[in-house]
Write a protein that holds these residues in place. Structure first.
Motif, short mmCIF file in Angstrom:
data_model
loop_
_atom_site.label_atom_id
_atom_site.label_comp_id
_atom_site.label_asym_id
_atom_site.label_seq_id
_atom_site.Cartn_x
_atom_site.Cartn_y
_atom_site.Cartn_z
N TYR A 218 0.85 -1.19 0.00
CA TYR A 218 0.00 0.00 0.00
C TYR A 218 0.88 1.24 0.00
N PRO A 219 0.67 2.16 -0.95
CA PRO A 219 1.42 3.42 -0.94
C PRO A 219 0.78 4.40 0.04
N LYS A 220 1.55 4.89 1.00
CA LYS A 220 1.01 5.86 1.96
C LYS A 220 0.48 7.09 1.21
N GLY A 221 -0.73 7.49 1.58
CA GLY A 221 -1.38 8.58 0.88
C GLY A 221 -2.40 8.10 -0.13
N GLY A 222 -2.40 6.77 -0.36
CA GLY A 222 -3.37 6.17 -1.28
C GLY A 222 -2.73 5.70 -2.57
N PHE A 223 -3.46 4.86 -3.29
CA PHE A 223 -2.96 4.31 -4.55
C PHE A 223 -2.66 5.42 -5.55
N TYR A 224 -3.31 6.56 -5.37
CA TYR A 224 -3.11 7.67 -6.29
C TYR A 224 -1.68 8.20 -6.28
N GLN A 225 -0.95 7.87 -5.23
CA GLN A 225 0.46 8.28 -5.20
C GLN A 225 1.23 7.69 -6.38
N LEU A 226 0.84 6.49 -6.81
CA LEU A 226 1.49 5.89 -7.97
C LEU A 226 1.19 6.70 -9.23
N VAL A 227 -0.05 7.14 -9.36
CA VAL A 227 -0.42 7.99 -10.51
C VAL A 227 0.41 9.27 -10.51
N LEU A 228 0.47 9.95 -9.38
CA LEU A 228 1.23 11.20 -9.29
C LEU A 228 2.70 10.99 -9.61
N LYS A 343 -27.46 -10.55 -14.60
CA LYS A 343 -28.44 -9.93 -13.71
C LYS A 343 -27.75 -9.60 -12.39
N TRP A 344 -28.44 -8.86 -11.54
CA TRP A 344 -27.91 -8.59 -10.21
C TRP A 344 -27.85 -9.89 -9.41
N PRO A 345 -26.75 -10.16 -8.69
CA PRO A 345 -26.61 -11.44 -7.97
C PRO A 345 -27.55 -11.51 -6.77
N GLU A 346 -28.08 -12.71 -6.53
CA GLU A 346 -28.95 -12.90 -5.37
C GLU A 346 -28.14 -12.94 -4.08
N LYS A 347 -27.01 -13.62 -4.12
CA LYS A 347 -26.14 -13.71 -2.94
C LYS A 347 -24.74 -13.26 -3.35
N PRO A 348 -24.50 -11.98 -3.29
CA PRO A 348 -23.26 -11.45 -3.86
C PRO A 348 -22.01 -11.69 -3.02
N LEU A 349 -20.90 -11.82 -3.70
CA LEU A 349 -19.59 -11.70 -3.10
C LEU A 349 -19.21 -10.22 -3.17
N PHE A 350 -18.39 -9.77 -2.26
CA PHE A 350 -17.95 -8.38 -2.35
C PHE A 350 -16.64 -8.20 -1.59
N TYR A 351 -16.09 -7.02 -1.74
CA TYR A 351 -14.77 -6.70 -1.20
C TYR A 351 -14.84 -5.38 -0.45
N VAL A 352 -14.16 -5.31 0.68
CA VAL A 352 -14.09 -4.07 1.45
C VAL A 352 -12.64 -3.67 1.62
N CYS A 353 -12.35 -2.43 1.28
CA CYS A 353 -11.02 -1.85 1.55
C CYS A 353 -11.20 -0.78 2.61
N CYS A 354 -10.38 -0.84 3.64
CA CYS A 354 -10.43 0.14 4.72
C CYS A 354 -9.02 0.72 4.92
N PRO A 355 -8.60 1.61 4.02
CA PRO A 355 -7.22 2.12 4.07
C PRO A 355 -6.91 2.91 5.33
N SER A 356 -7.94 3.40 6.02
CA SER A 356 -7.69 4.15 7.25
C SER A 356 -7.13 3.26 8.35
N LYS A 357 -7.18 1.93 8.17
CA LYS A 357 -6.53 1.03 9.13
C LYS A 357 -5.01 1.11 9.01
N THR A 358 -4.53 1.61 7.85
CA THR A 358 -3.09 1.68 7.58
C THR A 358 -2.60 3.11 7.50
N ASP A 359 -3.48 4.03 7.08
CA ASP A 359 -3.06 5.36 6.67
C ASP A 359 -3.90 6.43 7.37
N THR A 360 -3.26 7.27 8.15
CA THR A 360 -3.99 8.33 8.87
C THR A 360 -4.37 9.50 7.97
N HIS A 361 -3.87 9.50 6.72
CA HIS A 361 -4.12 10.63 5.82
C HIS A 361 -5.45 10.54 5.09
#
Length: 490
Positions: A218-228, A343-361
Motif C-alpha cells: 500500500y502506498p502511503k497517501g493512497g494508490f493515487y500516489q502511484l499515478v502522481l 443480472k444482479w446477484p442474489e447472494k453477492p460476493l464483495f470486497y471491502v477496503c479500509c485504508p484508514s486502518k493503515t493510513d492516517t491521511h
C-alpha cells in the motif's frame, strides 16, 4: 524538428506511453478529459476530510511497477512510502475466516492447518507459479503480439508446456488442493482477470505468485500516489499534460491522422496513442478505417463492471483489516450472474477496503474510510434504488463479521459508482470496469491489435489490448506501444 505525439487519456497506460515517448525525444502532449490524471485510478477528497481512491486498491507485482521507475533512473521510494500489509487480506467464509499472512512460511502453516499436506502442495504450486511469473511477466507479456511468430523464441518454445496455456485455472488448482476454501483462496486472484476460473488459462497462476508470494502493499497517501509519481516522471522527461481537454474528433487524410479536434480546436500531430477506451476511439473513425466492427465487440467476453460505494464513517470499525473479501456465498453463482444470466446477484460476493486502518491521511482521526466493491454484469440497469439495496446487504454482512452495529447510521459521507458511471466517465464499453477478460481466446495475438491496420499513425494501449487488465499490465502496455512508435519512426 521533433515529431509531435498526442496521447489520449492519462490512465496508467497513457502515463507510461507518455514517459517512454518523451524520453525518446518526441514532443508529447497528453489530453485528459478529467481534471486530473489516473483514469479509473483517480482520487477525490470530501469536505468531511476523507480521501478516496476511486479504483485500483491492490498493489501487487511490485517488481513490475518498480521496473517502470528504474527505466528512468528512479525508484518508487523517490516518490512515496510503500507499506507491506500484514495480514495481506482477510477472507470471510461461512465456516471460518482466514487472514493471509505477510510471511510465506506463515502462509504454509495456515494451509497445513486447513488441509494436511497442503503446505508442501503450496510449495509445488508456487514453484510452478514463480516460473510462469518470470517467463510470463518478463518475456510473454512484453510482445506487441502482431503475430504468433513473436513467440517462437527457443526460450518461450522450451517453456510452452510449463506455462499451462491450455489447462483451465479451476482444474489446475484442484490438482493441488481439496478443501473448497483453499481452492477459492487460490482462485480469487484471477477474478481480477475478469472471467470464471473455468475460462482462465492456468498460466495465470502467476497472479498467485505476484500477490501471495511477493506480498500485498500500500502506498502511503493512497494508490493515487502511484499515478502522481508516474505523471511526475513523464513531466520530467518533457511530456505536457492538458486536463479538462476532451478529444472530440480525429481528422484523417489519406489514411493518416493529421490533427485532433479538442474542445472545438484543431491541433496537428504526427502520431496518436489512444489510451482511452479502444471501442470509443474507434467510434470516432469512419467504418472502413476501424479495426473492428460492432459485431466484434458484442462477441467479446468482457470483464465485469462493479458497484462501488465510497463511505465516510463517523467512528472506527473493530475487527476489520485493510482488505477483506466476503466469500460466504457460492463463487460460481455470483459468476453465473455476471456471465450467464447477466443480472444482479442474489447472494453477492464483495470486497471491502479500509485504508484508514493503515493510513492516517485518508480519514479524520477516529473515523473510517470504506471502499466497498461488488462485481456485477456489464450492461445492466443500475438505478439508485438497486444500488442502495445492495449497500444495505453488504453493510449487514460487514456488521456480522466485525460485530459493529448500525453501520448505515454511522455514514457521514456516501457516494456510489456503477455501470452508468463507467460509461459516462470513461466511455467504457458496456460499463466494464476491467477491460476484456483474459480467456484463452482473448490472449496475446487474439486480443485487439495495438496498431490500427489502416491508419498508419494510430496506436492503441490499455486494458482492452495487450497484455490485458490490471495496473502492471497497463504500465507494460504503454511501454510496448511506445517501442512500436519508436521503431516505426526512430
Amino acid at each position: 524538428m521533433k515529431k509531435k505525439i498526442a496521447v489520449i487519456g492519462a490512465g496508467f497506460s497513457g502515463l507510461s506511453a507518455a514517459a517512454y515517448l518523451s524520453k525518446a525525444g518526441y514532443e508529447v502532449h497528453v489530453f485528459e478529459k478529467h481534471e486530473q490524471a489516473g483514469g479509473r485510478a483517480r482520487q477525490f477528497s470530501t469536505p468531511e476530510g476523507f480521501r478516496f481512491d476511486m479504483g485500483p486498491s491492490w498493489y501487487w507485482m511490485p517488481d513490475i511497477i518498480e521496473s517502470f521507475f528504474s527505466d528512468f533512473g528512479y525508484s518508487t521510494s523517490d516518490f512515496f512510502d510503500l507499506v507491506s500489509l500484514n495480514p495481506q487480506f482477510e477472507m470471510v467464509f461461512d465456516s471460518a475466516n482466514f487472514s493471509i499472512p505477510e510471511s510465506y512460511e506463515d502462509l504454509k502453516l495456515l494451509f497445513e492447518g486447513i488441509e494436511p499436506g497442503a503446505a508442501s502442495k503450496l510449495d509445488k504450486f508456487m514453484q510452478s507459479a514463480k516460473f510462469k511469473y518470470e517467463v510470463g511477466m518478463r518475456d510473454f507479456v512484453n510482445k506487441p503480439c502482431h503475430s504468433w511468430g513473436e513467440f517462437l523464441s527457443p526460450k518461450i518454445a522450451f517453456s510452452a508446456l510449463k506455462l499451462d496455456l491450455f489447462s483451465n485455472f479451476r482444474s489446475y488448482v484442484a490438482r493441488y488442493f481439496s478443501d473448497k476454501r483453499l481452492r477459492t483462496l487460490m482462485e480469487f486472484p484471477v477474478i481480477f482477470l475478469g472471467a470464471s476460473p473455468k475460462e482462465i488459462p492456468a498460466l495465470y497462476s502467476l497472479m498467485n505468485y505476484g500477490g501471495y508470494a511477493l506480498g500485498t502493499h500500500y502506498p502511503k497517501g493512497g494508490f493515487y500516489q502511484l499515478v502522481l509519481a508516474m505523471q511526475k516522471v513523464a513531466q520530467i522527461q518533457g511530456a505536457t499534460f492538458h486536463f479538462n481537454h476532451n478529444v472530440e474528433a480525429l481528422e484523417i487524410k489519406n489514411n493518416t491522422i493529421t490533427s485532433l479536434i479538442i474542445d472545438g480546436k484543431k491541433i496537428a500531430f504526427d502520431f496518436v496513442v489512444a489510451s482511452a477506451d479502444y471501442h470509443h476511439i474507434e467510434t470516432l473513425l469512419p467504418e472502413d478505417l476501424k479495426n473492428y466492427n460492432d459485431s466484434y465487440w458484442k462477441n467479446r467476453t468482457f470483464a465485469p463492471s462493479s458497484l462501488i460505494y465510497y463511505l465516510g464513517m463517523k467512528s472506527t470499525i473493530p475487527n476489520l483489516t485493510h482488505h477483506t473479501l466476503f466469500f460466504e456465498p457460492d463463487l460460481d453463482e455470483h459468476i453465473k450472474s455476471i456471465y450467464g444470466d447477466k443480472k444482479w446477484p442474489e447472494k453477492p460476493l464483495f470486497y471491502v477496503c479500509c485504508p484508514s486502518k493503515t493510513d492516517t491521511h485518508v480519514a479524520p482521526k477516529n473515523q473510517e474510510n470504506l471502499f466497498l466493491l461488488m462485481p456485477v454484469a456489464t450492461g445492466i440497469d443500475d438505478d439508485d434504488k438497486t444500488r442502495e439495496e445492495y449497500l444495505l446487504k453488504m453493510l449487514k454482512r460487514l456488521e456480522r463479521h466485525t460485530g459493529a452495529r448500525n453501520l448505515y447510521e454511522q455514514i457521514i459521507y456516501k457516494r456510489s459508482y456503477c455501470v452508468r458511471d463507467f460509461v459516462n466517465d470513461y466511455n467504457a464499453y458496456g460499463g466494464n470496469a476491467y477491460g476484456l477478460a483474459n480467456t484463452l481466446r482473448q490472449t496475446a495475438v487474439w486480443k485487439p491489435k495495438i496498431k490500427n491496420q489502416k491508419i498508419h499513425n494510430l496506436f492503441y494501449t490499455g486494458q482492452l489490448t495487450i497484455p490485458g487488465p490490471g495496473v502492471p499490465p497497463s504500465i507494460i502496455s504503454g511501454k510496448i506501444v511506445a517501442k512500436e512508435v519508436i521503431n516505426l519512426n526512430p
